[in-house]
Scaffold this motif. Structure first.
Motif, PDB file in Angstrom:
ATOM      1  N   GLY A  63       0.803  -1.212   0.000  1.00 63.19           N
ATOM      2  CA  GLY A  63       0.000   0.000   0.000  1.00 63.19           C
ATOM      3  C   GLY A  63       0.832   1.256   0.000  1.00 63.19           C
ATOM      4  N   SER A  64       0.149   2.389   0.142  1.00 60.58           N
ATOM      5  CA  SER A  64       0.792   3.703   0.152  1.00 60.58           C
ATOM      6  C   SER A  64       0.894   4.221   1.573  1.00 60.58           C
ATOM      7  CB  SER A  64      -0.038   4.699  -0.649  1.00 60.58           C
ATOM      8  OG  SER A  64       0.336   4.706  -1.970  1.00 60.58           O
ATOM      9  N   LYS A  74       5.233   7.020   0.024  1.00 62.29           N
ATOM     10  CA  LYS A  74       5.982   5.890  -0.526  1.00 62.29           C
ATOM     11  C   LYS A  74       5.100   4.653  -0.551  1.00 62.29           C
ATOM     12  CE  LYS A  74      10.478   3.978  -0.389  1.00 62.29           C
ATOM     13  NZ  LYS A  74      11.799   4.417  -0.282  1.00 62.29           N
ATOM     14  N   ASP A  75       5.204   3.881  -1.636  1.00 62.75           N
ATOM     15  CA  ASP A  75       4.543   2.584  -1.687  1.00 62.75           C
ATOM     16  C   ASP A  75       5.434   1.581  -0.977  1.00 62.75           C
ATOM     17  OD1 ASP A  75       2.382   3.531  -3.084  1.00 62.75           O
ATOM     18  OD2 ASP A  75       3.065   2.832  -5.037  1.00 62.75           O
ATOM     19  N   LEU A 114      11.617  -1.052  10.171  1.00 63.41           N
ATOM     20  CA  LEU A 114      11.149   0.205   9.571  1.00 63.41           C
ATOM     21  C   LEU A 114      12.070   0.620   8.427  1.00 63.41           C
ATOM     22  CD1 LEU A 114       9.126   2.529   9.566  1.00 63.41           C
ATOM     23  CD2 LEU A 114      10.500   3.650  11.328  1.00 63.41           C
ATOM     24  N   THR A 115      13.375   0.448   8.591  1.00 61.45           N
ATOM     25  CA  THR A 115      14.306   0.782   7.508  1.00 61.45           C
ATOM     26  C   THR A 115      14.096  -0.138   6.311  1.00 61.45           C
ATOM     27  OG1 THR A 115      16.107  -0.612   8.341  1.00 61.45           O
ATOM     28  CG2 THR A 115      16.059   1.667   9.102  1.00 61.45           C
ATOM     29  N   ASP A 116      13.847  -1.417   6.567  1.00 64.64           N
ATOM     30  CA  ASP A 116      13.602  -2.363   5.467  1.00 64.64           C
ATOM     31  C   ASP A 116      12.353  -1.979   4.676  1.00 64.64           C
ATOM     32  OD1 ASP A 116      15.815  -3.822   6.258  1.00 64.64           O
ATOM     33  OD2 ASP A 116      14.659  -5.394   7.258  1.00 64.64           O
ATOM     34  N   VAL A 117      11.301  -1.605   5.376  1.00 65.22           N
ATOM     35  CA  VAL A 117      10.028  -1.280   4.732  1.00 65.22           C
ATOM     36  C   VAL A 117      10.092   0.037   3.966  1.00 65.22           C
ATOM     37  CG1 VAL A 117       7.654  -0.570   5.244  1.00 65.22           C
ATOM     38  CG2 VAL A 117       8.569  -2.640   6.261  1.00 65.22           C
ATOM     39  N   THR A 118      10.715   1.039   4.549  1.00 68.30           N
ATOM     40  CA  THR A 118      10.721   2.368   3.932  1.00 68.30           C
ATOM     41  C   THR A 118      11.893   2.586   2.973  1.00 68.30           C
ATOM     42  OG1 THR A 118      11.976   3.300   5.780  1.00 68.30           O
ATOM     43  CG2 THR A 118       9.549   3.446   5.890  1.00 68.30           C
ATOM     44  N   GLY A 119      12.949   1.776   3.113  1.00 68.68           N
ATOM     45  CA  GLY A 119      14.133   1.970   2.286  1.00 68.68           C
ATOM     46  C   GLY A 119      14.998   3.123   2.771  1.00 68.68           C
ATOM     47  N   LEU A 120      14.701   3.633   3.950  1.00 66.30           N
ATOM     48  CA  LEU A 120      15.472   4.733   4.516  1.00 66.30           C
ATOM     49  C   LEU A 120      16.630   4.205   5.351  1.00 66.30           C
ATOM     50  CD1 LEU A 120      12.486   6.940   5.766  1.00 66.30           C
ATOM     51  CD2 LEU A 120      13.818   7.255   3.672  1.00 66.30           C
ATOM     52  N   SER A 121      17.600   5.053   5.605  1.00 62.19           N
ATOM     53  CA  SER A 121      18.698   4.671   6.500  1.00 62.19           C
ATOM     54  C   SER A 121      18.152   4.627   7.928  1.00 62.19           C
ATOM     55  CB  SER A 121      19.836   5.684   6.414  1.00 62.19           C
ATOM     56  OG  SER A 121      19.450   6.904   7.024  1.00 62.19           O
ATOM     57  N   GLU A 122      18.908   4.051   8.815  1.00 59.40           N
ATOM     58  CA  GLU A 122      18.470   3.947  10.205  1.00 59.40           C
ATOM     59  C   GLU A 122      18.275   5.339  10.815  1.00 59.40           C
ATOM     60  OE1 GLU A 122      19.982   1.921  14.340  1.00 59.40           O
ATOM     61  OE2 GLU A 122      20.408   0.879  12.459  1.00 59.40           O
ATOM     62  N   ILE A 123      19.165   6.243  10.491  1.00 56.05           N
ATOM     63  CA  ILE A 123      19.065   7.613  11.014  1.00 56.05           C
ATOM     64  C   ILE A 123      17.799   8.285  10.489  1.00 56.05           C
ATOM     65  CG2 ILE A 123      20.134   9.904  10.959  1.00 56.05           C
ATOM     66  CD1 ILE A 123      22.863   8.404  10.900  1.00 56.05           C
ATOM     67  N   GLU A 124      17.541   8.164   9.176  1.00 53.72           N
ATOM     68  CA  GLU A 124      16.344   8.763   8.582  1.00 53.72           C
ATOM     69  C   GLU A 124      15.073   8.144   9.152  1.00 53.72           C
ATOM     70  OE1 GLU A 124      17.829   9.854   4.066  1.00 53.72           O
ATOM     71  OE2 GLU A 124      17.462   7.746   4.580  1.00 53.72           O
ATOM     72  N   ALA A 125      15.092   6.823   9.354  1.00 53.93           N
ATOM     73  CA  ALA A 125      13.915   6.136   9.892  1.00 53.93           C
ATOM     74  C   ALA A 125      13.628   6.587  11.317  1.00 53.93           C
ATOM     75  CB  ALA A 125      14.111   4.627   9.844  1.00 53.93           C
ATOM     76  N   PHE A 134      -1.825   4.781   5.998  1.00 50.56           N
ATOM     77  CA  PHE A 134      -1.449   3.664   5.134  1.00 50.56           C
ATOM     78  C   PHE A 134      -2.697   3.186   4.425  1.00 50.56           C
ATOM     79  CE2 PHE A 134      -0.846  -0.936   4.425  1.00 50.56           C
ATOM     80  CZ  PHE A 134       0.240  -0.875   3.557  1.00 50.56           C
ATOM     81  N   MET A 135      -2.721   3.319   3.082  1.00 56.35           N
ATOM     82  CA  MET A 135      -3.862   2.864   2.300  1.00 56.35           C
ATOM     83  C   MET A 135      -3.506   1.536   1.648  1.00 56.35           C
ATOM     84  SD  MET A 135      -6.009   4.477  -0.846  1.00 56.35           S
ATOM     85  CE  MET A 135      -4.985   3.867  -2.134  1.00 56.35           C
TER      86      MET A 135
END
Length: 176
Positions: A63-64, A74-75, A114-125, A134-135
């Motif tokens: 979802g989004s 982000k999807d 959360l980093t795995d799902v969003t693709g963000l770094s640990e710091i960004e997450a 979340f849709m």
């Protein structure tokens, strides 16, 4: 035009090396749980994907993820088994088109998820905060593959393994 090239080639006529030292070799026995987990993972990878109407435990939800108060959008794919127990209950029974609101930092117990799902770094997450929407676009369910000839052939090639015992023996060699 004419070009002149010069090359220097260095050759070593003979050299000696000393490999006269002892190396300890350890025999590591493969634990049954490690093998079972690896085979279960293979069965999921080669399993059958379906899109059920309602989300159940073990399903994943595509979802989004958006935050109305910021530009974040982000999807993502959320595996329900990785969601914290408090949040997991609200996602079970989800269907296409449902919208969920939650504090992003409470969605998972571990920031790595959360980093795995969003693709963000640990710091960004860790910097994500506040309420997110979340849709649900799709519910995905994987039915693990059966330990049958079709599965054996997908892993090792046609006819190379013919039984579950042969499969386990052959697959165990990977860990040696």
């Amino acid at each position: 035009e004419e070009f002149d090239f010069e090359y220097s080639i260095g050759l070593i006529e003979e050299f000696k090396y000393n490999l006269d030292f002892k190396i300890d070799k350890f025999e590591i026995e493969l634990e049954k749980k490690v093998l079972d987990d690896a085979i279960d993972n293979l069965k999921k990878q080669y399993g059958k994907m379906t899109n059920p109407e309602l989300c159940e435990s073990g399903d994943s939800i595509f979802g989004s993820l958006t935050q109305p108060s910021s530009e974040f959008s982000k999807d993502i794919l959320i595996e329900t088994d990785k969601v914290s127990m408090n949040q997991q209950k609200s996602l079970l029974g989800a269907r296409k088109g449902d919208i969920f609101k939650f504090d992003i930092q409470k969605l998972f117990d571990d920031v790595k998820d959360l980093t795995d799902v969003t693709g963000l770094s640990e710091i960004e997450a860790k910097e994500l905060s506040g309420e997110f929407d979340f849709m649900v676009k799709n519910v995905n369910r994987v039915t693990p593959a059966e330990m049958d000839q079709e599965f054996f052939d997908k892993i090792f090639g046609d006819g190379k393994v013919k039984s579950e015992e042969e499969f386990i023996a052959e697959y165990s060699k990977i860990f040696e």
